[in-house]
Design a protein around this motif. Structure first.
Motif, PDB file in Angstrom:
ATOM      1  N   SER A 603     -28.766 -16.491  -6.381  1.00 12.52           N
ATOM      2  CA  SER A 603     -28.667 -15.023  -6.325  1.00 12.52           C
ATOM      3  C   SER A 603     -27.714 -14.632  -5.206  1.00 12.52           C
ATOM      4  N   GLN A 604     -26.813 -13.734  -5.549  1.00 12.54           N
ATOM      5  CA  GLN A 604     -25.813 -13.228  -4.611  1.00 12.54           C
ATOM      6  C   GLN A 604     -26.052 -11.730  -4.475  1.00 12.54           C
ATOM      7  N   ILE A 605     -26.472 -11.312  -3.281  1.00 15.41           N
ATOM      8  CA  ILE A 605     -26.899  -9.926  -3.080  1.00 15.41           C
ATOM      9  C   ILE A 605     -25.862  -9.187  -2.238  1.00 15.41           C
ATOM     10  N   HIS A 606     -25.229  -8.202  -2.856  1.00 16.45           N
ATOM     11  CA  HIS A 606     -24.172  -7.425  -2.197  1.00 16.45           C
ATOM     12  C   HIS A 606     -24.755  -6.177  -1.555  1.00 16.45           C
ATOM     13  N   ASN A 607     -24.175  -5.755  -0.438  1.00 19.33           N
ATOM     14  CA  ASN A 607     -24.477  -4.442   0.139  1.00 19.33           C
ATOM     15  C   ASN A 607     -23.313  -3.515  -0.153  1.00 19.33           C
ATOM     16  N   ASN A 608     -23.511  -2.651  -1.153  1.00 18.35           N
ATOM     17  CA  ASN A 608     -22.449  -1.719  -1.566  1.00 18.35           C
ATOM     18  C   ASN A 608     -22.629  -0.331  -0.970  1.00 18.35           C
ATOM     19  N   GLY A 609     -23.546  -0.198  -0.010  1.00 24.25           N
ATOM     20  CA  GLY A 609     -23.858   1.125   0.530  1.00 24.25           C
ATOM     21  C   GLY A 609     -22.930   1.568   1.638  1.00 24.25           C
ATOM     22  N   GLN A 610     -23.468   2.413   2.523  1.00 25.99           N
ATOM     23  CA  GLN A 610     -22.664   2.988   3.602  1.00 25.99           C
ATOM     24  C   GLN A 610     -23.133   2.539   4.979  1.00 25.99           C
ATOM     25  N   SER A 611     -24.241   1.785   5.042  1.00 28.05           N
ATOM     26  CA  SER A 611     -24.700   1.255   6.327  1.00 28.05           C
ATOM     27  C   SER A 611     -25.316  -0.118   6.099  1.00 28.05           C
ATOM     28  N   ASP A 612     -25.478  -0.863   7.168  1.00 26.41           N
ATOM     29  CA  ASP A 612     -25.978  -2.232   7.073  1.00 26.41           C
ATOM     30  C   ASP A 612     -27.432  -2.271   6.622  1.00 26.41           C
ATOM     31  N   PHE A 613     -27.778  -3.310   5.844  1.00 29.92           N
ATOM     32  CA  PHE A 613     -29.168  -3.539   5.450  1.00 29.92           C
ATOM     33  C   PHE A 613     -29.813  -4.389   6.542  1.00 29.92           C
ATOM     34  N   ARG A 614     -30.864  -3.878   7.161  1.00 29.19           N
ATOM     35  CA  ARG A 614     -31.578  -4.610   8.201  1.00 29.19           C
ATOM     36  C   ARG A 614     -33.034  -4.775   7.782  1.00 29.19           C
ATOM     37  N   PRO A 615     -33.686  -5.887   8.171  1.00 30.12           N
ATOM     38  CA  PRO A 615     -35.108  -6.056   7.843  1.00 30.12           C
ATOM     39  C   PRO A 615     -35.935  -4.913   8.420  1.00 30.12           C
ATOM     40  N   LYS A 616     -37.068  -4.653   7.780  1.00 28.84           N
ATOM     41  CA  LYS A 616     -37.932  -3.562   8.246  1.00 28.84           C
ATOM     42  C   LYS A 616     -38.412  -3.810   9.670  1.00 28.84           C
ATOM     43  N   ASN A 617     -38.797  -5.068   9.957  1.00 31.91           N
ATOM     44  CA  ASN A 617     -39.354  -5.395  11.268  1.00 31.91           C
ATOM     45  C   ASN A 617     -38.286  -5.997  12.183  1.00 31.91           C
ATOM     46  N   GLY A 618     -38.397  -5.703  13.470  1.00 32.32           N
ATOM     47  CA  GLY A 618     -37.558  -6.354  14.458  1.00 32.32           C
ATOM     48  C   GLY A 618     -37.982  -7.804  14.627  1.00 32.32           C
ATOM     49  N   ARG A 619     -37.177  -8.577  15.314  1.00 33.49           N
ATOM     50  CA  ARG A 619     -37.453 -10.017  15.398  1.00 33.49           C
ATOM     51  C   ARG A 619     -38.787 -10.316  16.095  1.00 33.49           C
ATOM     52  N   HIS A 620     -39.271  -9.386  16.915  1.00 37.54           N
ATOM     53  CA  HIS A 620     -40.557  -9.607  17.583  1.00 37.54           C
ATOM     54  C   HIS A 620     -41.702  -9.686  16.575  1.00 37.54           C
ATOM     55  N   ALA A 621     -41.498  -9.120  15.370  1.00 36.34           N
ATOM     56  CA  ALA A 621     -42.565  -9.098  14.366  1.00 36.34           C
ATOM     57  C   ALA A 621     -42.322 -10.082  13.227  1.00 36.34           C
ATOM     58  N   TRP A 622     -41.292 -10.919  13.337  1.00 34.67           N
ATOM     59  CA  TRP A 622     -41.051 -11.908  12.290  1.00 34.67           C
ATOM     60  C   TRP A 622     -42.146 -12.985  12.333  1.00 34.67           C
ATOM     61  N   VAL A 623     -42.434 -13.546  11.155  1.00 29.93           N
ATOM     62  CA  VAL A 623     -43.538 -14.518  11.033  1.00 29.93           C
ATOM     63  C   VAL A 623     -42.969 -15.936  10.919  1.00 29.93           C
ATOM     64  N   TRP A 624     -43.476 -16.841  11.753  1.00 28.01           N
ATOM     65  CA  TRP A 624     -43.027 -18.231  11.742  1.00 28.01           C
ATOM     66  C   TRP A 624     -43.756 -19.016  10.663  1.00 28.01           C
ATOM     67  N   HIS A 625     -43.001 -19.737   9.803  1.00 19.50           N
ATOM     68  CA  HIS A 625     -43.602 -20.599   8.788  1.00 19.50           C
ATOM     69  C   HIS A 625     -43.324 -22.042   9.176  1.00 19.50           C
ATOM     70  N   ASP A 626     -44.405 -22.699   9.571  1.00 21.80           N
ATOM     71  CA  ASP A 626     -44.277 -24.020  10.186  1.00 21.80           C
ATOM     72  C   ASP A 626     -43.775 -25.069   9.202  1.00 21.80           C
ATOM     73  N   CYS A 627     -44.177 -24.965   7.933  1.00 23.88           N
ATOM     74  CA  CYS A 627     -43.827 -25.978   6.952  1.00 23.88           C
ATOM     75  C   CYS A 627     -42.314 -26.035   6.734  1.00 23.88           C
ATOM     76  N   HIS A 628     -41.711 -24.840   6.513  1.00 24.54           N
ATOM     77  CA  HIS A 628     -40.267 -24.780   6.293  1.00 24.54           C
ATOM     78  C   HIS A 628     -39.486 -24.669   7.599  1.00 24.54           C
ATOM     79  N   ARG A 629     -40.221 -24.460   8.700  1.00 24.92           N
ATOM     80  CA  ARG A 629     -39.607 -24.391  10.020  1.00 24.92           C
ATOM     81  C   ARG A 629     -38.592 -23.239  10.126  1.00 24.92           C
ATOM     82  N   HIS A 630     -39.007 -22.066   9.670  1.00 28.48           N
ATOM     83  CA  HIS A 630     -38.142 -20.904   9.866  1.00 28.48           C
ATOM     84  C   HIS A 630     -38.991 -19.635   9.909  1.00 28.48           C
ATOM     85  N   TYR A 631     -38.352 -18.534  10.357  1.00 25.04           N
ATOM     86  CA  TYR A 631     -39.019 -17.231  10.418  1.00 25.04           C
ATOM     87  C   TYR A 631     -38.784 -16.471   9.119  1.00 25.04           C
TER      88      TYR A 631
END
Length: 776
Positions: A603-631
């Motif tokens: 899947s290739q997801i384009h941002n065709n809008g007028q401002s950047d797409f940012r996650p809802k939560n800031g990095r302080h609220a990202w969830v760590w997944h130990d199995c895949h070793r990423h947030y």
């Protein structure tokens, strides 16, 4: 309405907030209330500047291919003829002088190199030097009248502010020498006269009045035409005009003394604004030095509102906006009556190239959709880029066509791309919706607790909205209603914003919007039976608004090209099982000998809008997944579903956004977001993020699915957690056929890219792709 809002990182600052109202567009609105803490300036009294005796009298006008009424090529009337001004040494100071002489408060910018088309006749001024304080352009220094080495390819243009100088007085000293003088007035309005229209919203019938020298004046109807009515109606958001009962108005006019404007109006009917109309005949003056309208009366217009704004017997308006014509639509705009222009051709929606795009052509689109004339013809994909074909180019309308498809145009779009998608901002009727709602307690006028005006025990009171189930969709309606653009966030707690204590009580609950409503009151809600266990006050619903928003679109073609089946051993899927990326039956599959059949794709997801797409939560609220070793920055970023032809889900997958980044960008766009080293996540405008087919969870587990025909569906941002300018294109659909060993994917397309009729058939496809099962 335009607002300018600046943000700087890590700095507190005092911000000036400017509200610029269209000079001839705010007449129907009640006095616009200034927000708490923002003081209303004292009324200005216009003092006409004194022209030095040795400076010749000139007249100015803005001409050429306009995209707003308050811009154009600068033309000067001197020595009996019109001519242009060369761009050599021209500056913003000179532009200020031009705009003020035309009755605008100031200049916004100026444009060189005949951006509004080449003029004709003489080039009156070259190497113009102004300090910005001159009373007329003629007082600025130049090479001398008509002394120039320029060509018309160097004609200068200006963009003036929309705000007019209060009390502006039109200089009529050269009137007898000039043919085709453009109208210059401070303001215009339709004033309801009859009782039935005074109570009605919007105002559709009444006297046409212009504000001249700070006073409202009527226009004598002796030279009034339906063409004039068409232009006036268009300015106030109405697509057409109609006849009215003259006898009633004659009777009314005979009882009152009128105060007439000195001129008549001469419009062709296709103008988007009266400032493009010509000044008509001068009225006679009686002994008391008043203008007279012998055997006439004040001019009246009666306008036909578009279907979305027509008063109905139930509520006075229709609940949600729906376009009137199926051949044209507007997409990606924040407010009603604005957006990227898309036309339907051969059952498929496509965009319009902005070559030669101007107010006249844009007005045809607006009227076709049930709005008035165009307020602005927008170029350069400023309201976001479209997808799919570019259907029309070099549109040339007369202004009287029923549809933009009736205009002359070039079907060849060679040299055009989606960075040149045309858009429009239309005049819409003044419904007064913005007076029924306010934001309170925010740090700036773009945010705050939502407070609504509701009737309780026969009196109107301000109160809060229950925040239970309050989401981005509801926030979008609030921001649209206030003319503040898109929602950037919806808040269910607002204790940090100290709103009006007297408005703490909840007056609205159970709000559920579809997203197309023009007012929060049009959404479903509990009515007078308010139910909100959490109460208002600190739990009142809140919003923050933004002038721009991102717009995510999936590349449907890539999904079709990359889809394949894989039988993957269960021992390689333990992390995926832990993250719920497999079907529920996977828990019973043997780890040593079992496998799962996966439908994989990129899947290739384009941002065709007028401002950047940012996650809802800031990095302080990202969830760590130990199995895949990423947030994970968003736990649910996409849904993958396989449906039978009845629409019942038979298999599903989901993808958390563990990494939102700029994989690739368009040629002139710089990458900003990268996941490495716990970097910032997002998708920049003009960039795209690629989730390759070979990463975990980029699949649907179809182990339990029997052979047959199915619908494959991908939904981006399914819970509307992040605001976007257009959610309709977040869905991608394909037809698929599975024979137990192979899968074919065909007719993949973005939601809303075909006509409703074509979408219902959902049968046409160019060919099948043979995808055999691969085993590792």
């Amino acid at each position: 309405m335009e607002r300018f809002l600046g943000f700087t990182h890590n700095h507190c600052f005092v911000m000036l907030f400017f509200i610029s109202l269209s000079p001839l567009g705010f007449a129907q609105y009640e006095h616009w209330p200034y927000l708490p803490g923002y003081h209303e300036p004292p009324p200005q009294v216009y003092q006409p500047p004194q022209r030095p005796a040795n400076i010749p009298k000139i007249q100015l006008r803005l001409a050429g291919q306009k995209r707003k009424h308050n811009e154009g090529r600068v033309e000067v009337f001197y020595s009996g003829e019109w001519g242009t001004v060369c761009d050599d040494d021209f500056s913003i100071h000179a532009a200020h002088v031009v705009c003020r002489e035309l009755g605008y408060v100031e200049a916004v910018s100026w444009l060189p190199s005949s951006k509004y088309g080449k003029g004709e006749g003489k080039i009156w001024m070259d190497n113009v030097h102004c300090n910005g304080k001159e009373t007329t352009l003629a007082a600025c220094t130049s090479n001398g009248w008509g002394v120039t080495d320029c060509k018309h390819t160097e004609d200068v243009g200006v963009v003036c502010s929309e705000k007019r100088i209060p009390g502006f007085k039109f200089d009529n000293s050269l009137l007898n020498q000039i043919e085709n003088m453009n109208i210059q007035v401070e303001d215009i309005r339709i004033r309801a006269i009859l009782a039935t229209y005074r109570k009605r919203v919007p105002v559709t019938e009444g006297y046409v009045e212009v504000k001249d020298e700070g006073t409202w004046k009527q226009i004598c109807d002796k030279h009034w035409t339906m063409k004039n009515s068409r232009v006036v109606c268009g300015m106030f958001g109405f697509p057409s005009e109609r006849k009215y009962n003259t006898n009633v108005y004659k009777m009314f006019a005979s009882r009152r003394k009128q105060h007439y404007w000195a001129y008549s109006m001469d419009c062709s009917g296709n103008e988007a604004h009266i400032s493009s109309c010509k000044l008509g005949n001068h009225l006679n003056v009686n002994a008391e030095k008043n203008m007279t309208c012998e055997n006439g009366m004040p001019a009246v217009v009666s306008c036909v509102p578009g279907r979305a704004f027509a008063p109905s017997s139930h509520s006075g308006f229709r609940k949600a906006f729906r376009q009137e014509q199926p051949l044209v639509r507007l997409k990606g705009g924040a407010n009603t009556g604005e957006g990227r222009v898309e036309v339907l051709k051969n059952g498929e929606w496509g965009t319009v190239c902005d070559d030669n795009w101007n107010l006249v052509s844009a007005s045809v689109v607006c009227r076709e959709l049930g709005f008035g004339s165009a307020k602005e013809a927008i170029t350069g994909a400023r309201l976001g880029q479209g997808m799919g074909p570019i259907h029309l180019n070099e549109i040339d309308c007369t202004g009287f066509e029923k549809s933009v498809t009736d205009c002359k145009f070039n079907m060849e779009s060679q040299g055009c791309n989606h960075e040149e998608d045309a858009a429009v901002r239309c005049n819409v009727p003044a419904m007064g919706f913005q007076n029924q709602l306010r934001l309170s307690g925010g740090r700036n006028p773009y945010e705050g607790r939502v407070e609504v005006l509701a009737e309780r025990n026969g009196t109107l009171k301000w109160g809060t909205v229950c925040s239970e189930n309050w989401s981005t969709v509801e926030a979008m309606v609030v921001c649209r209603q206030l003319g503040l653009g898109f929602a950037s966030h919806a808040f269910q707690e607002t204790w940090y914003w100290h709103g009006d204590i007297s408005a703490d009580n909840v007056v609205m609950s159970g709000v559920k919007c579809s997203g197309t409503e023009m007012s929060l009151a049009h959404c479903r809600h509990d009515g007078a039976d308010v139910s909100c266990p959490r109460g208002g006050g600190r739990f009142g619903a809140g919003v923050s608004c933004s002038e721009t928003a991102p717009d995510l679109v999936l590349n449907a073609e890539l999904v079709e090209q990359t889809a394949y089946l894989e039988d993957r051993p269960m021992f390689m899927l333990q992390c995926a099982l832990e993250e719920n990326c497999l079907a529920s039956s996977a828990v019973n599959t043997s780890i040593t000998s079992g496998y799962r059949r996966l439908l994989r794709f990129s899947s290739q997801i384009h941002n065709n809008g007028q401002s950047d797409f940012r996650p809802k939560n800031g990095r302080h609220a990202w969830v760590w997944h130990d199995c895949h070793r990423h947030y994970h920055s968003m736990e649910v970023f996409t849904h993958y579903d396989l449906l039978n032809l009845n629409g019942t889900k038979v298999a599903e997958g989901h993808k958390a956004s563990f990494c939102l980044e700029d994989t690739e960008c368009e040629a002139d766009v710089q990458k900003q977001y990268e996941c490495a080293n716990f970097g910032e996540q997002g998708i920049t405008v003009g960039c795209w993020d690629v989730y390759r087919h070979d990463i975990d969870c980029q699949w649907i587990d179809i182990t339990d699915v029997p052979p047959g025909d199915y619908l494959f569906q991908v939904v981006i941002n399914p819970n509307y957690e992040v605001a976007e300018s257009d959610y309709s294109n977040n869905v991608m659909k394909c037809r698929s056929r599975y024979d137990g060993q192979r899968i074919w994917m065909y007719n993949c397309h973005i939601g809303g890219s075909f006509s409703e009729e074509t979408e219902q058939k959902f049968e046409h496809f160019s060919g099948l792709t043979n995808n055999k099962v691969s085993t590792r």
